[in-house]
Design a protein around this motif. Structure first.
Motif: not given
Length: 455
Positions: A98-103, A431-435, A438-440
């Motif tokens: 979650l922190n990696a996603l936020l960053a 992964p949770l942080a995938w775009r 292609g978008r965040p």
């Protein structure tokens, strides 16, 4: 386990939803957000989500047990498939991820809490702070649950009041997830609403969208166009439309022991969520290698799918879907009987899996429910040429290649327009942080305020 009636989706089937009821629910969510959610810190939200996810990974957690008990009948997935999908999702919901996603998406873990520096420019005096929507509406597709659960997680991170509108009959898992939030923190649970009704109910949807600051929607392109027409012009709309995915196997992945590992990985992708998501491969392109060709790989994939069926059986299908699969099988059986360019492998006495080998490399749309095409190509360039009819609509490519060739293949896929490349075997487990597309996904929800401090 009997659930209390915290959400509209908890009401008995005979309950009638009205536009007045929806409007009142929206107003209550906004009030509850102001009182209980808006002032929460990012750290507190991350800790809560981590705690809830760990509960879902506990085999004895009552809501997980209820999901696995009721899910097969309600959603059409086997208990094993459902358990694997939920475990894959909740393993991603950790403090670290979650922190990696936020960053990644916001440039700073604290960007939702206070003005922060997100630039590496020396001596910069510009700070920025992000804020999420006051009221966020999710219109969920009915095929697989994980995208909806992800949307709910993102909404909690942005401290938004949320209304999750599910397709008819598809509310079970979003509803249970909402109950787990309520169980962990009743005040936060009061900032969530989950309901279900058949799409196109104009009075309900007009009342819902009139209150929203942002609407996210997942579904067919036609469904998104219809939803967009109902959303007021000033309201932000984030639509995730129809996408397809395929696999590509380079020749070096077909040598030695790697062959069966590659077939097992492909079978995992085909069977995850019964091949009903946009990330599931419909076609697997195979380049020649080590004397093994696409036809031989198709036979190994058929074996792997049979093994997978024993450990993770497919869910039931309607009579119409079973008839469609049987009819298409009959078509390819006739072809295979008259031409070496087509071969067919299928489960006995059922429609639970099908593999079709075709020498024609053109992209072919699968009918889902564990039906996959295997097609030979000389290289990736030929595969992309064959897939040109779906260019711009491809979400994910599952790749089996050596470390020495993978980077060049990824560069070519990027230039062609693919938005996600992953190892074969991981296509339905982003992964949770995938775009997404292609978008965040988190970045698209927020708006920013820049603070230019005086020198």
């Amino acid at each position: 386990m009997n659930l209390p009636n915290y959400f509209l989706a908890d009401l008995p089937p005979e309950a009638v939803l009205t536009s007045k009821l929806i409007a009142e629910a929206c107003q209550a969510l906004k009030r509850n957000r102001a009182d209980y959610l808006a002032g929460r810190s990012t750290r507190a939200m991350v800790q809560l989500l981590d705690r809830v996810a760990r509960s879902w990974l506990d085999a004895e957690y009552p809501l997980r047990k209820l999901a696995l008990e009721k899910g097969p009948q309600a959603l059409g997935f086997s208990r094993e498939t459902l358990a694997g999908g939920l475990e894959g999702f909740f393993r991603q919901i950790t403090t670290e991820n979650l922190n990696a996603l936020l960053a990644q998406d916001l440039g700073h873990v604290g960007a939702l809490d206070r003005p922060v520096t997100t630039s590496d420019e020396p001596g910069t005096r510009r700070l920025a702070m992000a804020v999420g929507p006051e009221f966020l509406v999710h219109v969920a597709a009915g095929n697989i649950p994980n995208p909806t659960l992800t949307s709910m997680v993102l909404g909690l991170l942005t401290r938004s009041a949320q209304f999750v509108k599910c397709a008819s009959g598809a509310a079970l898992l979003p509803r249970l997830f909402a109950h787990s939030i309520y169980e962990a923190d009743p005040k936060l649970g009061a900032c969530l609403e989950v309901a279900e009704w058949r799409g196109g109910n104009a009075p309900l949807e007009e009342a819902l969208f009139a209150e929203a600051d942002c609407v996210t929607a997942t579904g067919s392109d036609e469904a998104l166009a219809s939803i967009r027409s109902w959303v007021p012009a000033p309201t932000r709309f984030l639509g995730y439309g129809h996408r397809v995915s395929f696999g590509f196997i380079a020749g070096e992945a077909l040598s030695g022991a790697a062959v069966r590992e590659t077939a097992a990985a492909a079978a995992e992708d085909v069977t995850a969520w019964d091949q009903l998501g946009c990330l599931s491969p419909q076609v697997i392109y195979v380049a020649p290698g080590a004397g093994l060709g696409a036809e031989q790989f198709a036979a190994l994939l058929a074996e792997a799918l049979a093994d997978r069926e024993r450990s993770h059986p497919r869910g039931g299908v309607s009579t119409d879907i079973a008839a469609t699969i049987a009819s298409r099988r009959a078509f390819y059986a006739v072809r295979a009987a008259h031409s070496d360019a087509t071969r067919l492998w299928q489960s006995r006495d059922s429609t639970v899996w099908t593999v079709v080998f075709e020498a024609d490399a053109r992209f072919q749309t699968s009918c889902g429910h564990r039906w996959v095409y295997v097609k030979p190509v000389r290289n990736l360039a030929e595969a992309l040429q064959a897939a040109d009819p779906v260019r711009g609509k491809v979400s994910t490519v599952g790749l089996a290649a050596s470390d020495g060739t993978a980077e060049e293949l990824v560069k070519a896929l990027t230039q062609w327009g693919v938005t996600r490349v992953c190892p074969l075997g991981q296509m339905q487990h982003p992964p949770l942080a995938w775009r997404h597309d292609g978008r965040p996904a988190l970045g698209d929800l927020v708006r920013w305020t820049d603070w230019e401090r005086p020198f």
